[in-house]
Design a protein around this motif. Structure first.
Motif, PDB file in Angstrom:
ATOM      1  N   ASP A 138    -101.671 -53.342 -20.870  1.00 45.19           N
ATOM      2  CA  ASP A 138    -102.780 -53.088 -21.785  1.00 45.19           C
ATOM      3  C   ASP A 138    -102.333 -52.258 -22.986  1.00 45.19           C
ATOM      4  OD1 ASP A 138    -105.807 -53.083 -22.261  1.00 45.19           O
ATOM      5  OD2 ASP A 138    -105.343 -50.935 -22.269  1.00 45.19           O
ATOM      6  N   ALA A 139    -101.377 -51.351 -22.764  1.00 48.90           N
ATOM      7  CA  ALA A 139    -100.903 -50.478 -23.839  1.00 48.90           C
ATOM      8  C   ALA A 139    -100.251 -51.264 -24.972  1.00 48.90           C
ATOM      9  CB  ALA A 139     -99.924 -49.449 -23.280  1.00 48.90           C
ATOM     10  N   LEU A 140     -99.809 -52.492 -24.699  1.00 46.32           N
ATOM     11  CA  LEU A 140     -99.189 -53.332 -25.723  1.00 46.32           C
ATOM     12  C   LEU A 140    -100.208 -54.201 -26.454  1.00 46.32           C
ATOM     13  CD1 LEU A 140     -95.956 -54.363 -23.805  1.00 46.32           C
ATOM     14  CD2 LEU A 140     -96.064 -52.976 -25.888  1.00 46.32           C
ATOM     15  N   ASN A 141    -101.489 -54.045 -26.109  1.00 41.78           N
ATOM     16  CA  ASN A 141    -102.584 -54.734 -26.788  1.00 41.78           C
ATOM     17  C   ASN A 141    -102.409 -56.251 -26.824  1.00 41.78           C
ATOM     18  OD1 ASN A 141    -105.066 -54.769 -28.173  1.00 41.78           O
ATOM     19  ND2 ASN A 141    -104.040 -54.858 -30.156  1.00 41.78           N
ATOM     20  N   PRO A 142    -102.205 -56.864 -25.655  1.00 44.71           N
ATOM     21  CA  PRO A 142    -102.032 -58.321 -25.613  1.00 44.71           C
ATOM     22  C   PRO A 142    -103.360 -59.045 -25.823  1.00 44.71           C
ATOM     23  CG  PRO A 142    -102.161 -57.487 -23.398  1.00 44.71           C
ATOM     24  CD  PRO A 142    -102.188 -56.276 -24.299  1.00 44.71           C
ATOM     25  N   ASP A 143    -103.287 -60.346 -25.970  1.00 43.99           N
ATOM     26  CA  ASP A 143    -104.499 -61.152 -26.092  1.00 43.99           C
ATOM     27  C   ASP A 143    -105.139 -61.408 -24.737  1.00 43.99           C
ATOM     28  OD1 ASP A 143    -104.639 -62.118 -29.077  1.00 43.99           O
ATOM     29  OD2 ASP A 143    -102.540 -62.173 -28.488  1.00 43.99           O
ATOM     30  N   ALA A 144    -104.352 -61.319 -23.673  1.00 42.27           N
ATOM     31  CA  ALA A 144    -104.872 -61.469 -22.310  1.00 42.27           C
ATOM     32  C   ALA A 144    -103.804 -60.964 -21.345  1.00 42.27           C
ATOM     33  CB  ALA A 144    -105.211 -62.924 -21.997  1.00 42.27           C
ATOM     34  N   ILE A 145    -104.253 -60.647 -20.124  1.00 39.62           N
ATOM     35  CA  ILE A 145    -103.346 -60.185 -19.078  1.00 39.62           C
ATOM     36  C   ILE A 145    -103.545 -61.052 -17.845  1.00 39.62           C
ATOM     37  CG2 ILE A 145    -102.701 -58.268 -17.560  1.00 39.62           C
ATOM     38  CD1 ILE A 145    -103.748 -56.345 -19.707  1.00 39.62           C
ATOM     39  N   VAL A 146    -102.455 -61.622 -17.359  1.00 42.41           N
ATOM     40  CA  VAL A 146    -102.473 -62.339 -16.082  1.00 42.41           C
ATOM     41  C   VAL A 146    -102.362 -61.305 -14.966  1.00 42.41           C
ATOM     42  CG1 VAL A 146    -101.273 -63.976 -14.589  1.00 42.41           C
ATOM     43  CG2 VAL A 146    -101.376 -64.382 -17.059  1.00 42.41           C
ATOM     44  N   VAL A 147    -103.308 -61.322 -14.038  1.00 47.85           N
ATOM     45  CA  VAL A 147    -103.188 -60.477 -12.846  1.00 47.85           C
ATOM     46  C   VAL A 147    -102.878 -61.407 -11.675  1.00 47.85           C
ATOM     47  CG1 VAL A 147    -104.627 -58.611 -13.712  1.00 47.85           C
ATOM     48  CG2 VAL A 147    -105.699 -60.466 -12.448  1.00 47.85           C
ATOM     49  N   GLN A 148    -101.730 -61.182 -11.069  1.00 46.70           N
ATOM     50  CA  GLN A 148    -101.208 -62.106 -10.072  1.00 46.70           C
ATOM     51  C   GLN A 148    -101.290 -61.473  -8.685  1.00 46.70           C
ATOM     52  OE1 GLN A 148     -96.986 -62.537  -9.680  1.00 46.70           O
ATOM     53  NE2 GLN A 148     -97.087 -64.763  -9.745  1.00 46.70           N
ATOM     54  N   GLY A 149    -102.099 -62.065  -7.826  1.00 44.41           N
ATOM     55  CA  GLY A 149    -102.299 -61.552  -6.485  1.00 44.41           C
ATOM     56  C   GLY A 149    -101.268 -62.021  -5.489  1.00 44.41           C
ATOM     57  N   ILE A 150    -101.370 -61.461  -4.295  1.00 45.20           N
ATOM     58  CA  ILE A 150    -100.392 -61.719  -3.239  1.00 45.20           C
ATOM     59  C   ILE A 150    -100.366 -63.184  -2.813  1.00 45.20           C
ATOM     60  CG2 ILE A 150    -101.978 -61.189  -1.338  1.00 45.20           C
ATOM     61  CD1 ILE A 150     -99.612 -59.778   0.043  1.00 45.20           C
ATOM     62  N   GLU A 151    -101.440 -63.929  -3.077  1.00 46.95           N
ATOM     63  CA  GLU A 151    -101.508 -65.328  -2.648  1.00 46.95           C
ATOM     64  C   GLU A 151    -100.629 -66.258  -3.489  1.00 46.95           C
ATOM     65  OE1 GLU A 151    -105.859 -63.739  -2.567  1.00 46.95           O
ATOM     66  OE2 GLU A 151    -104.057 -63.522  -3.822  1.00 46.95           O
ATOM     67  N   ALA A 152    -100.146 -65.772  -4.628  1.00 45.09           N
ATOM     68  CA  ALA A 152     -99.458 -66.632  -5.590  1.00 45.09           C
ATOM     69  C   ALA A 152     -98.172 -67.227  -5.040  1.00 45.09           C
ATOM     70  CB  ALA A 152     -99.148 -65.843  -6.864  1.00 45.09           C
TER      71      ALA A 152
END
Length: 337
Positions: A160-174
């Protein structure tokens, strides 16, 4: 100007799956159907990446390119040597040379960024760590959107500190590699749903939910929890356009394999795969050693090209939902979310 993510008619992103599956044909098919097709630049030369980008541009103007960030945590030479020794008997059985730890490789990171700045694409995502603020600024200066990956609250905050356009949050199921920021870090056991909920405390950026998205019901639950998009990987491994190895597709579809396991056996980084003879045989020896372990096991995997018991059968926990069908049919399943 409408953003790339904002232009999607289906809130679905095809996961960038390096090593063959995420080829130009799959990327184009997903984007033409209304989702976001993603090319995987990992393990490719700059020239090979550029050629695939050209192929994609011929079919769509909406797509992204995923780049591997060079490993932040160095591999231990002693651990690599021990793993090479543990692989030697299997190499002998397959008739290939005994593995030897090679040098560190940064996957041509700087040269790939230079190319993407000189030849802008709509969107670039980063895996295995974060780019520098300067990297982000250079891509932004040519109109490229930025997507970052995170697997726990600490990484969400850093992204978030890099001010992206979106963040992928990748869970343990991936399925496949976890996007942890550093290979020695043990991946979190947060589910995708938990991470989406947690993300709202750490960022106001759009969240892309990745891991275990095996159908529209899962996707709807993740969107209800606060995600703006879902990222789908394993389902696309069986898509008709994907470059997935035939033995890998057969394993996903056969019903023969029942379980997945998180293993470092193939690459030295934690990744979820179908449990097979290779993962079982090397379970007691696996080390944190990316990317050297990847290159050490490559000849063994090549010699097992038609034998799924010796391949890295990347798969998420929802792999039983895989069916061989056109990519557009998969995207269409998620329309109307």
């Amino acid at each position: 100007m409408t953003s790339t993510l904002g232009a999607l008619t289906v809130p679905l992103i095809q996961a960038p799956m390096a090593g063959g599956p995420s080829n130009a044909a799959l990327t184009v098919a997903v984007s033409q159907a209304g989702g976001l097709g993603m090319l995987a630049a990992g393990y490719k030369t700059v020239e090979a990446m550029a050629a695939e980008i050209d192929d994609v541009r011929a079919g769509t103007l909406i797509f992204g390119v995923n780049v591997f960030v060079p490993e932040a945590d160095p591999s231990d030479p002693g651990a690599l040597a021990a793993y090479a020794a543990a692989l030697a008997p299997m190499a002998a059985e397959l008739g290939v040379a005994a593995p030897e730890p090679g040098p560190f490789h940064d996957d041509h990171y700087a040269a790939k960024l230079d190319y993407l700045v000189a030849n802008p694409v709509p969107l670039v995502s980063f895996t295995f760590g974060l780019p520098t603020a300067d990297d982000v600024a250079r891509l932004r200066s040519v109109g490229t959107e930025i997507v970052l990956n995170a697997t726990d609250p600490e990484e969400i905050r850093a992204a978030d500190a890099l001010n992206p356009d979106a963040i992928v949050v990748q869970g343990i199921e991936a399925g496949g590699h976890r996007a942890t920021h550093g290979q020695t870090k043990e991946p979190s056991d947060n589910t995708t749903h938990e991470l989406v909920s947690l993300a709202r405390d750490y960022t106001d950026k759009p969240v892309i939910a990745a891991g275990g998205v095996s159908g529209v019901d899962t996707a709807r639950n993740l969107l209800s929890a606060g995600a703006s998009f879902v990222q789908v990987g394993t389902l696309f491994l069986a898509a008709e356009e994907a470059g997935t190895k035939e033995a890998h597709q057969d394993a996903l579809l056969s019903g023969q394999y029942r379980d997945t396991v998180v293993t470092r056996a193939f690459s030295g980084r934690a990744a979820r795969a179908l449990s097979n003879r290779f993962t079982e045989r090397m379970a007691a020896n696996q080390v944190a050693g990316y990317p050297q372990v990847h290159y050490m096991t490559a000849p063994l995997r090549a010699a097992s090209a038609e034998n799924p018991e010796g391949l890295n059968l990347w798969a998420g926990t929802g792999f039983a939902a895989c069916r061989q069908r056109p990519a557009a049919e998969i995207v269409e399943e998620f329309r109307g979310l």
